[in-house]
Scaffold this motif. Structure first.
Motif, PDB file in Angstrom:
ATOM      1  N   THR A 189      46.128 -22.813  -8.709  1.00 54.59           N
ATOM      2  CA  THR A 189      45.412 -23.396  -9.829  1.00 54.59           C
ATOM      3  C   THR A 189      45.467 -24.916  -9.767  1.00 54.59           C
ATOM      4  O   THR A 189      46.551 -25.497  -9.729  1.00 54.59           O
ATOM      5  CB  THR A 189      46.027 -22.926 -11.167  1.00 54.59           C
ATOM      6  OG1 THR A 189      46.223 -21.508 -11.101  1.00 54.59           O
ATOM      7  CG2 THR A 189      45.118 -23.251 -12.335  1.00 54.59           C
ATOM      8  N   ASP A 190      44.294 -25.519  -9.697  1.00 52.87           N
ATOM      9  CA  ASP A 190      44.162 -26.969  -9.843  1.00 52.87           C
ATOM     10  C   ASP A 190      45.035 -27.767  -8.872  1.00 52.87           C
ATOM     11  O   ASP A 190      45.716 -28.715  -9.277  1.00 52.87           O
ATOM     12  CB  ASP A 190      44.482 -27.361 -11.300  1.00 52.87           C
ATOM     13  CG  ASP A 190      44.035 -28.793 -11.600  1.00 52.87           C
ATOM     14  OD1 ASP A 190      43.051 -29.232 -10.967  1.00 52.87           O
ATOM     15  OD2 ASP A 190      44.675 -29.456 -12.430  1.00 52.87           O
ATOM     16  N   LEU A 191      45.024 -27.407  -7.629  1.00 61.36           N
ATOM     17  CA  LEU A 191      45.832 -28.127  -6.630  1.00 61.36           C
ATOM     18  C   LEU A 191      45.162 -29.445  -6.250  1.00 61.36           C
ATOM     19  O   LEU A 191      43.997 -29.464  -5.843  1.00 61.36           O
ATOM     20  CB  LEU A 191      45.995 -27.251  -5.377  1.00 61.36           C
ATOM     21  CG  LEU A 191      46.667 -27.895  -4.170  1.00 61.36           C
ATOM     22  CD1 LEU A 191      48.107 -28.253  -4.474  1.00 61.36           C
ATOM     23  CD2 LEU A 191      46.587 -26.982  -2.959  1.00 61.36           C
ATOM     24  N   SER A 192      45.890 -30.530  -6.411  1.00 59.76           N
ATOM     25  CA  SER A 192      45.368 -31.839  -6.010  1.00 59.76           C
ATOM     26  C   SER A 192      46.398 -32.585  -5.177  1.00 59.76           C
ATOM     27  O   SER A 192      47.568 -32.617  -5.512  1.00 59.76           O
ATOM     28  CB  SER A 192      45.018 -32.691  -7.240  1.00 59.76           C
ATOM     29  OG  SER A 192      44.013 -32.055  -7.986  1.00 59.76           O
ATOM     30  N   ILE A 193      45.913 -33.171  -4.091  1.00 64.15           N
ATOM     31  CA  ILE A 193      46.799 -33.892  -3.172  1.00 64.15           C
ATOM     32  C   ILE A 193      46.167 -35.233  -2.845  1.00 64.15           C
ATOM     33  O   ILE A 193      44.952 -35.317  -2.638  1.00 64.15           O
ATOM     34  CB  ILE A 193      46.959 -33.111  -1.851  1.00 64.15           C
ATOM     35  CG1 ILE A 193      47.506 -31.711  -2.108  1.00 64.15           C
ATOM     36  CG2 ILE A 193      47.862 -33.858  -0.878  1.00 64.15           C
ATOM     37  CD1 ILE A 193      47.323 -30.770  -0.929  1.00 64.15           C
ATOM     38  N   ARG A 194      46.975 -36.248  -2.810  1.00 64.18           N
ATOM     39  CA  ARG A 194      46.482 -37.507  -2.241  1.00 64.18           C
ATOM     40  C   ARG A 194      47.541 -38.128  -1.367  1.00 64.18           C
ATOM     41  O   ARG A 194      48.674 -37.671  -1.330  1.00 64.18           O
ATOM     42  CB  ARG A 194      45.989 -38.466  -3.322  1.00 64.18           C
ATOM     43  CG  ARG A 194      47.034 -38.952  -4.290  1.00 64.18           C
ATOM     44  CD  ARG A 194      46.477 -40.027  -5.213  1.00 64.18           C
ATOM     45  NE  ARG A 194      45.473 -39.496  -6.142  1.00 64.18           N
ATOM     46  CZ  ARG A 194      45.012 -40.167  -7.199  1.00 64.18           C
ATOM     47  NH1 ARG A 194      45.452 -41.396  -7.438  1.00 64.18           N
ATOM     48  NH2 ARG A 194      44.138 -39.646  -8.010  1.00 64.18           N
ATOM     49  N   CYS A 197      37.730 -31.826   5.412  1.00 63.43           N
ATOM     50  CA  CYS A 197      37.464 -31.579   4.000  1.00 63.43           C
ATOM     51  C   CYS A 197      38.724 -31.163   3.241  1.00 63.43           C
ATOM     52  O   CYS A 197      38.686 -30.963   2.035  1.00 63.43           O
ATOM     53  CB  CYS A 197      36.352 -30.545   3.822  1.00 63.43           C
ATOM     54  SG  CYS A 197      36.837 -28.884   4.302  1.00 63.43           S
ATOM     55  N   GLY A 198      39.846 -31.011   3.932  1.00 62.94           N
ATOM     56  CA  GLY A 198      41.092 -30.740   3.225  1.00 62.94           C
ATOM     57  C   GLY A 198      41.608 -29.320   3.374  1.00 62.94           C
ATOM     58  O   GLY A 198      42.520 -28.909   2.655  1.00 62.94           O
ATOM     59  N   LYS A 199      41.058 -28.575   4.314  1.00 64.68           N
ATOM     60  CA  LYS A 199      41.487 -27.185   4.507  1.00 64.68           C
ATOM     61  C   LYS A 199      42.950 -27.108   4.932  1.00 64.68           C
ATOM     62  O   LYS A 199      43.751 -26.380   4.338  1.00 64.68           O
ATOM     63  CB  LYS A 199      40.599 -26.498   5.565  1.00 64.68           C
ATOM     64  CG  LYS A 199      39.109 -26.581   5.266  1.00 64.68           C
ATOM     65  CD  LYS A 199      38.258 -25.864   6.302  1.00 64.68           C
ATOM     66  CE  LYS A 199      38.326 -26.415   7.704  1.00 64.68           C
ATOM     67  NZ  LYS A 199      37.705 -27.730   7.912  1.00 64.68           N
ATOM     68  N   THR A 205      45.444 -28.129   2.231  1.00 63.58           N
ATOM     69  CA  THR A 205      45.667 -27.066   1.257  1.00 63.58           C
ATOM     70  C   THR A 205      46.674 -26.050   1.786  1.00 63.58           C
ATOM     71  O   THR A 205      47.639 -25.692   1.106  1.00 63.58           O
ATOM     72  CB  THR A 205      44.330 -26.354   0.949  1.00 63.58           C
ATOM     73  OG1 THR A 205      43.376 -27.342   0.547  1.00 63.58           O
ATOM     74  CG2 THR A 205      44.486 -25.314  -0.137  1.00 63.58           C
ATOM     75  N   ALA A 206      46.454 -25.642   3.048  1.00 62.18           N
ATOM     76  CA  ALA A 206      47.341 -24.640   3.638  1.00 62.18           C
ATOM     77  C   ALA A 206      48.769 -25.173   3.758  1.00 62.18           C
ATOM     78  O   ALA A 206      49.740 -24.492   3.418  1.00 62.18           O
ATOM     79  CB  ALA A 206      46.812 -24.233   5.008  1.00 62.18           C
ATOM     80  N   LEU A 207      48.892 -26.407   4.236  1.00 66.94           N
ATOM     81  CA  LEU A 207      50.224 -26.980   4.427  1.00 66.94           C
ATOM     82  C   LEU A 207      50.940 -27.145   3.095  1.00 66.94           C
ATOM     83  O   LEU A 207      52.159 -26.975   3.001  1.00 66.94           O
ATOM     84  CB  LEU A 207      50.127 -28.325   5.157  1.00 66.94           C
ATOM     85  CG  LEU A 207      49.683 -28.217   6.620  1.00 66.94           C
ATOM     86  CD1 LEU A 207      49.435 -29.601   7.216  1.00 66.94           C
ATOM     87  CD2 LEU A 207      50.716 -27.472   7.453  1.00 66.94           C
ATOM     88  N   LEU A 230      53.702 -30.181   3.831  1.00 68.37           N
ATOM     89  CA  LEU A 230      53.098 -31.505   3.785  1.00 68.37           C
ATOM     90  C   LEU A 230      54.203 -32.542   3.849  1.00 68.37           C
ATOM     91  O   LEU A 230      55.223 -32.399   3.190  1.00 68.37           O
ATOM     92  CB  LEU A 230      52.349 -31.693   2.466  1.00 68.37           C
ATOM     93  CG  LEU A 230      50.922 -31.207   2.375  1.00 68.37           C
ATOM     94  CD1 LEU A 230      50.374 -31.555   1.002  1.00 68.37           C
ATOM     95  CD2 LEU A 230      50.073 -31.858   3.448  1.00 68.37           C
ATOM     96  N   PRO A 231      54.025 -33.568   4.649  1.00 73.18           N
ATOM     97  CA  PRO A 231      55.048 -34.619   4.651  1.00 73.18           C
ATOM     98  C   PRO A 231      54.968 -35.437   3.352  1.00 73.18           C
ATOM     99  O   PRO A 231      54.008 -36.173   3.149  1.00 73.18           O
ATOM    100  CB  PRO A 231      54.669 -35.469   5.877  1.00 73.18           C
ATOM    101  CG  PRO A 231      53.220 -35.207   6.107  1.00 73.18           C
ATOM    102  CD  PRO A 231      52.919 -33.844   5.557  1.00 73.18           C
TER     103      PRO A 231
END
Ligand SMILES: Nc1ncnc2c1ncn2[C@@H]1O[C@H](COP(=O)(O)OP(=O)(O)OP(=O)(O)O)[C@@H](O)[C@H]1O
Ligand SMILES: [Mg+2]
Lengths: 314, 337
Positions: B11-16, B46-48, B51-53, B59-60
């Motif tokens: 739900t609502d995953l956001s990464i920067r 596109c961020g695939k 998302t998986a990491l 994700l580092p």
């Protein structure tokens, strides 16, 4: 692997020959007359002439070389012009001392340098990394003689914990031998530790970014296993290579430290021989060092192959 | 945990990254049931993978930053697990296969050991038992002469072989969820088909759910139950694979379909979507596709929410659902190519 070693040794032979020629001629070009040094107070021209004849110093240079190298090939490095002992015996007496010093220094360097390198790579950019780098830089920039003298003053003179100098052979009194060697080994080891730390750090930084480290984490392995098994195993290749080469350097680089701590090792032998124009000894030592250096290079390459499965079959 | 709860609910995953002002993954929500296969499609970048990491906790961080989101998996939020809890889940209940078969195996360790290690870590079995399991798995992924391969190093294997070994490693503990990030992109075409076949078969046997990341609609057609289309960090359309293929709603999905000769443009002409993905520092506030969209209108300056308009089929576009049929690529898109 055996084929590889044989090939490397064959390739090394011309190098050794070249070095022997170089060492030999350089010696002869140096100012000073060995005969005068040998004769001491004696200035009788007849004696000098006799000595010249005896040590073939009147022969053409190349003849002198062939005479010398012929002996070397039969395991005869000549006789010390000063003490009249066979050079091989002298080296055989002193080399183990220096090897002990170098091994101890290397152990100290590995135990300090490798873990700090790993830690500072793992904690890159944090205060741990900064601290490790600052300490390493100081380790590299502090001269050995200064550190040695400071250590003697502090540990031996002020605290009285360890003997300031003196030497006991490892075979006779191991405890005392290690006690007397630990300070010089530490002095020698610090610079090395810094070098090893930096190599470990950069090797680990490269490896930690790799896909297979990510795979190891994806398996759920804990960080200790990821770092020590998956990452270090791969970073070890450059680390071991550097350590082996450093060890070769150590053998030659121990001179100053041996002087400071009055250790009767290879270094002292070299210095005495050079000051006394003891050609045969100097030549023997340089040749030995060169061979040791080349051997270390070959060992480093062999280690590289052993640690690197991709290289093993070639 | 209720019986009918999905296996995974993002739900609502956001990464920067770092101090950047835009999310590279923005408000992604997805759900996946037990045994189901979800394909995430989208252009490169596109961020695939992000998302998986993020799901795997790989994700580092830093430089990556989780801005928002939850990922409920078997009753726990993957995104707020402690490192140790996460380590207990990954490789066991949840496993991942990576995009790069050539570099994803450890070159210094034997392949058998790398598989057995995953088993030992989670099942606490003896070395022998773990080795036997590794052998089983190598057989299952149809690696010839598996006994011999156990003691080989990755460099002694081809890319396809290595990816099979990776699959064996990932499936060794019967995970409930397998994340496969473009598992075949780096492989030869013939090998691709074999590996996909294999994955489907293994998935059937083990009843694992799978998230398959790809930018190949052919793979989607072959593997997926559900598909999610991603564009510039957002999901723009998602739904059952048949619904999305037969009745694509988002202009980007339509463009994607028509860029696939066998599905869209029947004349065989390859149609590409004009324009480029906006760079991260120039990302529009509203719909991110607006600069390339033939149907763009002033309202698109407001980000369209995902709206479900048919059972399970949702789209993030103000114009959806389209009244007109979209069997053929719309003339604006086809014409501009
Ligand atoms: N470490 C990083 N620092 C900054 N930006 C990053 C980093 N890793 C990825 N990105 C950016 O995040 C975006 C998404 O990357 P991601 O790897 O998820 O793409 P992808 O959809 O998997 O693409 P591909 O199909 O090429 O694998 C890309 O634009 C990439 O440039
Ligand atoms: Mg990717």
């Amino acid at each position: 692997m055996l084929g590889f070693l044989a090939r490397r040794i064959l390739i090394a032979i011309p190098t050794v020959i070249l070095i022997s020629v170089f060492v030999f001629t350089l010696q002869k070009l140096l100012p000073g007359d060995p005969v005068l040094a040998m004769a001491g107070e004696e200035r009788d021209p007849e004696v000098l002439a006799f000595l010249r004849e005896k040590y073939r110093l009147n022969d053409p240079l190349y003849m002198q070389y062939f005479h010398w190298i012929g002996g070397v090939l039969q395991g005869d490095l000549g006789i010390s012009l000063r003490t009249r002992q066979p050079v091989l015996t002298l080296i055989g007496e002193k080399l183990p001392v220096t090897i002990q010093l170098a091994v101890m220094a290397l152990i100290i360097a590995v135990f300090i340098g490798v873990p700090t390198g790993i830690l500072s790579a793992y904690r890159k950019g944090t205060w741990i990394d900064w601290l490790a780098n600052i300490v390493a830089l100081s380790g590299l920039s502090i001269p050995n003689f200064w550190l040695g003298i400071m250590l003697i003053l502090l540990v031996s003179v002020n605290l009285g914990w360890l003997p300031a100098s003196g030497y006991a052979p490892l075979s006779e009194d191991p405890l005392r031998s290690i006690q007397t060697m630990i300070m010089p080994a530490f002095v020698l080891g610090t610079g090395l530790a810094a070098t090893l730390m930096r190599h470990t750090r950069s090797a680990m930084l490269g490896v930690l970014k790799s896909d297979y480290v990510r795979t190891a984490r994806a398996k759920g392995l804990n960080e200790r296993v990821v770092i020590l098994k998956h990452a270090l195993r791969n970073a070890l290749v450059p680390i071991v290579t550097v350590a082996t080469l450093l060890f070769g350097e150590l053998l030659a680089g121990a001179v100053l430290t041996e002087q400071i701590f009055t250790i009767p090792g290879f270094g002292k032998l070299v210095v005495d021989a050079v000051f006394n124009r003891d050609y045969a000894v100097v030549q023997g030592i340089v040749l030995c060092t060169a061979v040791a250096f080349i051997a270390m290079n070959i060992l480093a390459d062999a280690a590289y192959r052993i640690l690197n499965p991709r290289m093993r079959d070639t | 945990m209720p019986e009918d709860a999905p296996l995974l609910q993002i739900t609502d995953l956001s990464i920067r990254f770092g101090a950047a002002a835009t999310n590279l993954v923005d408000g992604v929500s997805l759900s996946l049931d037990r045994g189901e296969t979800l394909c995430i499609v989208g252009e490169s970048g596109c961020g695939k993978s992000l998302t998986a990491l993020a799901l795997m906790g790989l994700l580092p961080t830093p430089p990556a930053r989780l801005m928002s989101g939850t990922a409920m998996f078997e009753g726990r939020d993957l995104l707020s697990l402690s490192l140790q809890e996460l380590q207990n889940v990954r490789g066991d209940r949840m496993a991942m296969i990576f995009q790069e078969p050539m570099t994803s195996l450890n070159p210094a360790l034997k392949v058998g050991e790398q598989i057995a290690e995953a088993v030992r870590r989670h099942k606490g079995v003896s070395r022998d038992a773990a080795r036997n399991r590794a052998l089983d798995m190598l057989q299952k992924v149809r690696i010839p002469a598996p006994e011999k391969r156990l003691d080989e190093y990755p460099h002694q294997m081809s890319g396809g072989m290595r990816q099979r070994a990776m699959i064996a490693m990932a499936m060794a503990n019967d995970p409930a969820l397998l994340i496969a990030d473009e598992p075949t992109t780096a492989l030869d075409v013939t090998v691709q088909a074999q590996v996909l076949d294999l994955m489907r078969q293994l998935q059937d046997e083990s009843a694992s759910a799978m998230i398959m990341i790809t930018h190949d609609l052919g793979v989607v057609a072959e593997m997926a139950d559900k598909v999610a289309v991603m564009y510039a960090g957002r999901i723009v359309e998602a739904g059952p694979v048949a619904a999305v293929f037969e009745n694509p709603q988002h202009p980007y999905t339509i463009g994607l379909m028509s860029s696939m000769p066998s599905l869209g443009d029947r004349s065989g002409k390859l149609v590409t979507i004009p324009g480029i993905v906006p760079p991260a520092d120039a990302m529009p506030e509203g719909c991110r596709f607006v600069s390339r969209c033939p149907f763009a209108q002033p309202g698109c300056a407001l980000a369209p929410p995902m709206r479900e308009f048919d059972r399970g089929h949702a789209v993030a576009c103000w114009r959806a659902p389209l009244e007109t049929g979209v069997d053929a690529p719309s003339p604006e898109i086809a014409g501009a190519a």
